[in-house]
Write an enzyme that holds these catalytic residues in place. Structure first.
Site, PDB file in Angstrom:
ATOM      1  N   LYS A 271      72.031 -26.895  32.564  1.00  0.00           N
ATOM      2  CA  LYS A 271      71.829 -26.213  31.273  1.00  0.00           C
ATOM      3  C   LYS A 271      72.331 -24.762  31.270  1.00  0.00           C
ATOM      4  O   LYS A 271      72.980 -24.333  30.322  1.00  0.00           O
ATOM      5  CB  LYS A 271      70.353 -26.254  30.882  1.00  0.00           C
ATOM      6  CG  LYS A 271      69.839 -27.672  30.601  1.00  0.00           C
ATOM      7  CD  LYS A 271      68.383 -27.641  30.155  1.00  0.00           C
ATOM      8  CE  LYS A 271      67.829 -29.043  30.059  1.00  0.00           C
ATOM      9  NZ  LYS A 271      66.451 -29.085  29.547  1.00  0.00           N
TER      10      LYS A 271
ATOM     11  N   ASP B 149      65.456 -27.945  22.929  1.00  0.00           N
ATOM     12  CA  ASP B 149      64.180 -28.026  23.661  1.00  0.00           C
ATOM     13  C   ASP B 149      63.034 -27.286  22.948  1.00  0.00           C
ATOM     14  O   ASP B 149      61.943 -27.842  22.788  1.00  0.00           O
ATOM     15  CB  ASP B 149      64.340 -27.466  25.080  1.00  0.00           C
ATOM     16  CG  ASP B 149      64.956 -28.482  26.041  1.00  0.00           C
ATOM     17  OD1 ASP B 149      64.946 -29.693  25.738  1.00  0.00           O
ATOM     18  OD2 ASP B 149      65.446 -28.061  27.109  1.00  0.00           O
TER      19      ASP B 149
HETATM   20  P1  NAP Z   1      63.211 -24.481  36.776  1.00  0.00           P
HETATM   21  O1  NAP Z   1      64.162 -23.608  36.065  1.00  0.00           O
HETATM   22  O2  NAP Z   1      63.571 -25.006  38.095  1.00  0.00           O
HETATM   23  O3  NAP Z   1      61.814 -23.668  36.849  1.00  0.00           O
HETATM   24  C1  NAP Z   1      60.879 -24.046  37.656  1.00  0.00           C
HETATM   25  C2  NAP Z   1      59.677 -23.074  37.514  1.00  0.00           C
HETATM   26  O4  NAP Z   1      58.660 -23.696  38.216  1.00  0.00           O
HETATM   27  C3  NAP Z   1      59.908 -21.697  38.116  1.00  0.00           C
HETATM   28  O5  NAP Z   1      59.237 -20.755  37.334  1.00  0.00           O
HETATM   29  C4  NAP Z   1      59.269 -21.831  39.498  1.00  0.00           C
HETATM   30  O6  NAP Z   1      58.676 -20.646  39.980  1.00  0.00           O
HETATM   31  C5  NAP Z   1      58.175 -22.819  39.219  1.00  0.00           C
HETATM   32  N1  NAP Z   1      57.871 -23.615  40.410  1.00  0.00           N
HETATM   33  C6  NAP Z   1      58.617 -24.575  40.980  1.00  0.00           C
HETATM   34  N2  NAP Z   1      57.993 -25.101  42.053  1.00  0.00           N
HETATM   35  C7  NAP Z   1      56.831 -24.425  42.171  1.00  0.00           C
HETATM   36  C8  NAP Z   1      55.739 -24.497  43.104  1.00  0.00           C
HETATM   37  N3  NAP Z   1      55.744 -25.357  44.117  1.00  0.00           N
HETATM   38  N4  NAP Z   1      54.690 -23.669  42.926  1.00  0.00           N
HETATM   39  C9  NAP Z   1      54.691 -22.778  41.900  1.00  0.00           C
HETATM   40  N5  NAP Z   1      55.682 -22.662  40.999  1.00  0.00           N
HETATM   41  C10 NAP Z   1      56.746 -23.483  41.131  1.00  0.00           C
HETATM   42  O7  NAP Z   1      62.847 -25.793  35.932  1.00  0.00           O
HETATM   43  P2  NAP Z   1      62.882 -25.989  34.356  1.00  0.00           P
HETATM   44  O8  NAP Z   1      64.227 -26.459  33.966  1.00  0.00           O
HETATM   45  O9  NAP Z   1      62.316 -24.779  33.696  1.00  0.00           O
HETATM   46  O10 NAP Z   1      61.888 -27.234  34.167  1.00  0.00           O
HETATM   47  C11 NAP Z   1      60.531 -27.202  34.505  1.00  0.00           C
HETATM   48  C12 NAP Z   1      59.907 -28.576  34.225  1.00  0.00           C
HETATM   49  O11 NAP Z   1      59.916 -28.858  32.806  1.00  0.00           O
HETATM   50  C13 NAP Z   1      60.735 -29.701  34.883  1.00  0.00           C
HETATM   51  O12 NAP Z   1      59.880 -30.447  35.704  1.00  0.00           O
HETATM   52  C14 NAP Z   1      61.282 -30.509  33.726  1.00  0.00           C
HETATM   53  O13 NAP Z   1      61.266 -31.904  33.993  1.00  0.00           O
HETATM   54  C15 NAP Z   1      60.330 -30.197  32.575  1.00  0.00           C
HETATM   55  N6  NAP Z   1      61.040 -30.301  31.247  1.00  0.00           N
HETATM   56  C16 NAP Z   1      60.596 -31.223  30.358  1.00  0.00           C
HETATM   57  C17 NAP Z   1      61.239 -31.351  29.133  1.00  0.00           C
HETATM   58  C18 NAP Z   1      60.760 -32.390  28.135  1.00  0.00           C
HETATM   59  O14 NAP Z   1      61.496 -32.707  27.195  1.00  0.00           O
HETATM   60  N7  NAP Z   1      59.554 -32.892  28.264  1.00  0.00           N
HETATM   61  C19 NAP Z   1      62.333 -30.524  28.807  1.00  0.00           C
HETATM   62  C20 NAP Z   1      62.755 -29.579  29.757  1.00  0.00           C
HETATM   63  C21 NAP Z   1      62.097 -29.475  30.993  1.00  0.00           C
HETATM   64  P3  NAP Z   1      59.563 -19.511  40.747  1.00  0.00           P
HETATM   65  O15 NAP Z   1      60.220 -18.699  39.654  1.00  0.00           O
HETATM   66  O16 NAP Z   1      58.571 -18.774  41.553  1.00  0.00           O
HETATM   67  O17 NAP Z   1      60.570 -20.252  41.601  1.00  0.00           O
END
Ligand code: NAP
Length: 316
Positions: A98, A134
């Site tokens: 993205k 989104d």
């Molecule tokens: P991302 O950019 O990888 O962000 C991940 C976030 O999670 C970061 O803030 C990270 O913290 C935190 N994180 C990851 N592992 C962690 C852990 N073990 N402990 C604490 N914090 C942790 O991911 P994203 O694209 O924003 O997506 C996040 C989730 O939303 C995904 O699982 C995705 O499947 C879901 N999503 C769903 C939809 C839907 O339509 N339902 C749409 C989009 C996304 P740090 O900054 O400290 O690394």
């Protein structure tokens, strides 16, 4: 209103085609004139987008098929360039493309620029246009769930792209304050600075995960959203003092699965209102479907196809 009319007109006009294409899994409906829509991701095998888009296209009798392409980050530019060459109608982008796509595509919607991320690319006569559905998808779902956060506090856990969408959705629903609770506090601070203009009247505050055990904060939050993969990539969710939350606090996990997620389980036990990200997925997909096909999809059909695939029943 306009899209509802278009939807109704097309539904009437395409009854014969609908009969032919009703079974989304029926590949005999694919012919020489069938156009392709796709999702690019890595990994992409888990994507539910083919399920919901093909179900809607079949119900409307559209001669289109939606497939998933595993595209490595180093190949994204080449894959995007192939879209006009192959006459692909458009593509959705999922992890990890993205943000990179927002750098590669020249024409971006204001929403994609604000989020610095593209989840949807439309081929307009050979020219690629990047958008992001989104935040609008989540906003639609929260409205459908009648979550009232006007003037109240929302807690968004995470500071990645999904958290940015959650913040925009909450700001548009009129949240007075959004607290970003993220493992890396500086990332939350950067996100708050970046979205401060788009969030308009909403105050943005960045904190660490300690915010999730701050009883005074929890006692005033109207909604807590999880926008991290915690619980999926980790055995359990972060420490959160669920009992300190208001009885009317809404818990929303952007993750979705057949059963309540690790973040939602304690909220279910405490009988708090909750939902997972299935509704966001359907609504962001419905908005993308309309951009690709210029017709509003039957969201009930998309939801039924998703729930059948997940093996679950009902709204939640
Ligand atoms: P991302 O950019 O990888 O962000 C991940 C976030 O999670 C970061 O803030 C990270 O913290 C935190 N994180 C990851 N592992 C962690 C852990 N073990 N402990 C604490 N914090 C942790 O991911 P994203 O694209 O924003 O997506 C996040 C989730 O939303 C995904 O699982 C995705 O499947 C879901 N999503 C769903 C939809 C839907 O339509 N339902 C749409 C989009 C996304 P740090 O900054 O400290 O690394």
């Amino acid at each position: 209103m306009k899209s509802a009319r278009r939807h109704a007109r097309a539904a009437d006009g395409s009854r014969a085609r609908t009969e032919r294409g009703r079974a989304a899994g029926d590949i005999s409906r694919i012919g020489g004139g069938t156009r392709i829509i796709a999702v690019f991701g890595d990994p992409v095998e888990h994507s539910m987008s083919p399920t919901i888009h093909n179900a809607a296209s079949a119900a409307l009798g559209l001669d289109r098929v939606y497939v998933a392409f595993k595209v490595k980050p180093k190949d994204l530019a080449t894959a995007l360039r192939a879209i006009p060459a192959l006459g692909i109608v458009g593509v959705n982008l999922t992890v990890p493309h993205k943000e990179q796509a927002a750098q590669l595509i020249k024409r971006l919607s204001r929403e994609a620029r604000t989020l610095a991320a593209v989840n949807c690319v439309i081929n307009r006569g050979g020219i690629l246009f990047g958008d992001n559905t989104d935040a609008r998808g989540l906003e639609r779902d929260l409205r459908a769930l009648q979550v009232a956060i006007q003037g109240g506090i929302a807690i968004v856990i995470g500071a990645g792209g999904a958290a940015a969408s959650a913040m925009l959705a909450c700001a548009r629903l009129g949240a007075g304050q959004i607290v970003i609770a993220n493992r890396t506090r500086e990332r939350g601070e950067r996100l708050a600075r970046r979205l401060s203009r788009a969030a308009r009247g909403t105050k943005l505050v960045a904190r660490g995960l300690d915010a999730l055990v701050d009883r005074a904060l929890l006692a005033s939050a109207r909604i807590i959203l999880n926008a991290t993969p915690m619980g999926l990539t980790t055995p359990r969710f972060a420490r959160l003092d669920y009992k300190a939350t208001r009885t009317d606090c809404f818990f929303y996990d952007l993750l979705y699965s057949a059963r309540p997620t690790a973040f939602l389980k304690p909220a279910v036990t405490l009988k708090r209102r909750f939902a997972d990200g299935a509704g966001m997925l359907i609504n962001q997909g419905a908005l993308a479907f309309e951009l690709f096909n210029d017709i509003a999809p039957p969201t009930g059909v998309m939801r039924a196809a998703l729930y059948a695939r997940l093996g679950r029943r009902g709204r939640k």
